[in-house]
Write a protein that holds these residues in place. Structure first.
Motif, PDB file in Angstrom:
ATOM      1  N   VAL A 114       0.841  -1.207   0.000  1.00 26.67           N
ATOM      2  CA  VAL A 114       0.000   0.000   0.000  1.00 26.67           C
ATOM      3  C   VAL A 114       0.873   1.252   0.000  1.00 26.67           C
ATOM      4  N   LEU A 115       1.901   1.266   0.851  1.00 27.70           N
ATOM      5  CA  LEU A 115       2.788   2.426   0.916  1.00 27.70           C
ATOM      6  C   LEU A 115       3.474   2.649  -0.433  1.00 27.70           C
ATOM      7  N   ARG A 116       3.986   1.585  -1.024  1.00 32.14           N
ATOM      8  CA  ARG A 116       4.667   1.699  -2.315  1.00 32.14           C
ATOM      9  C   ARG A 116       3.710   2.212  -3.393  1.00 32.14           C
ATOM     10  N   ALA A 117       2.477   1.727  -3.372  1.00 33.05           N
ATOM     11  CA  ALA A 117       1.486   2.157  -4.364  1.00 33.05           C
ATOM     12  C   ALA A 117       1.162   3.639  -4.206  1.00 33.05           C
ATOM     13  N   LYS A 118       1.021   4.099  -2.969  1.00 32.18           N
ATOM     14  CA  LYS A 118       0.717   5.511  -2.727  1.00 32.18           C
ATOM     15  C   LYS A 118       1.866   6.411  -3.186  1.00 32.18           C
ATOM     16  N   VAL A 119       3.084   6.015  -2.831  1.00 28.91           N
ATOM     17  CA  VAL A 119       4.255   6.802  -3.216  1.00 28.91           C
ATOM     18  C   VAL A 119       4.400   6.838  -4.734  1.00 28.91           C
ATOM     19  N   SER A 120       4.130   5.715  -5.397  1.00 25.40           N
ATOM     20  CA  SER A 120       4.290   5.650  -6.854  1.00 25.40           C
ATOM     21  C   SER A 120       3.348   6.608  -7.560  1.00 25.40           C
ATOM     22  N   VAL A 121       2.159   6.820  -6.998  1.00 27.93           N
ATOM     23  CA  VAL A 121       1.204   7.764  -7.596  1.00 27.93           C
ATOM     24  C   VAL A 121       1.774   9.175  -7.579  1.00 27.93           C
ATOM     25  N   PHE A 122       2.346   9.579  -6.448  1.00 27.78           N
ATOM     26  CA  PHE A 122       2.890  10.937  -6.344  1.00 27.78           C
ATOM     27  C   PHE A 122       4.156  11.104  -7.176  1.00 27.78           C
ATOM     28  N   VAL A 123       4.930  10.035  -7.306  1.00 30.30           N
ATOM     29  CA  VAL A 123       6.104  10.084  -8.186  1.00 30.30           C
ATOM     30  C   VAL A 123       5.650  10.282  -9.636  1.00 30.30           C
ATOM     31  N   GLU A 124       4.601   9.562 -10.028  1.00 31.30           N
ATOM     32  CA  GLU A 124       4.112   9.677 -11.397  1.00 31.30           C
ATOM     33  C   GLU A 124       3.557  11.074 -11.669  1.00 31.30           C
ATOM     34  N   LEU A 125       2.842  11.623 -10.705  1.00 31.11           N
ATOM     35  CA  LEU A 125       2.324  12.984 -10.857  1.00 31.11           C
ATOM     36  C   LEU A 125       3.469  13.990 -10.970  1.00 31.11           C
TER      37      LEU A 125
END
Length: 219
Positions: A114-125
């Motif tokens: 879950v943490l990795r998925a959340k961080v990946s969204v902000f990295v992509e943005l």
């Protein structure tokens, strides 16, 4: 080569930083350590970060105080902050985290996926915003420079076509990301994506106004 995004990890315990690095290494981005709030603020003076993972309980300057300093600086106020905490004092404590400017508040122990998925969204943005700034810079040069150094009009038309194609690629990626966010329903990320889409729309209008025969000016 696409430049990697930087992710700031702030925790006074080395073992916690090591665990975060292990979880986020799969994202293949640049992970920067800070063992205190003061160290985190120093890192933010020189580097741009996609997201900050900030421990709440730290000696000296705690996470809430560190976040307050980050949000007061114009350079860093828009960087997403995810609070990580091992303590749970109920809704009031969580509200304090959001009031300090966090986009998310995660209690330990947390699900690594879950943490990795959340961080990946902000990295992509963050990466999409970097691409958008690049397109805007090229467009600004075209608007301000006209045809410098005797540039052939056909070359200007070619540049416009290239800009349009590159912007279209960013628009397509942003649309796909928005659909992905609609499924996860992360309110903070959805709001950030909506802001990105508004900026893309404005840039597209300015670019369209430069096309021959548009009859408008991008002012």
């Amino acid at each position: 080569m696409v430049q990697k995004a930087k992710i700031l990890l702030v925790d006074d315990r080395p073992e916690n930083l090591l665990a975060l690095e292990a979880i986020l290494s799969a994202l293949d981005q640049t992970l920067v350590r800070a063992s205190s709030g003061e160290e985190a603020l120093k890192a933010l003076l020189t580097d741009d970060f996609a997201v900050i993972l900030l421990d709440v309980q730290m000696p000296g300057m705690d996470g809430f105080e560190t976040a307050a300093h980050i949000k007061r600086r114009e350079r860093t106020r828009d960087i997403p902050i995810i609070f990580l905490t091992a303590i749970n004092h109920g809704p009031h404590h969580t509200f304090r985290g959001y009031a300090a400017g966090a986009v998310d508040y995660i209690s330990k122990p947390f699900d690594p996926w879950v943490l990795r998925a959340k961080v990946s969204v902000f990295v992509e943005l963050y990466m999409k915003n970097c691409q958008l700034r690049e397109q805007a810079s090229l467009l600004r040069l075209q608007l301000e420079g006209g045809r410098p150094n005797g540039e052939d009009p056909r070359e200007a038309a070619g540049l416009l076509a290239e800009l349009s194609a590159r912007l279209a690629a960013v628009e397509e990626q942003a649309e796909a990301l928005s659909k992905q966010l609609d499924e996860t329903a992360d309110a903070a990320a959805v709001a950030t994506a909506a802001h990105l889409e508004r900026k893309l729309t404005g840039l597209r209008r300015a670019l369209d106004a430069l096309e021959p025969g548009s009859g408008t000016t991008a002012g």
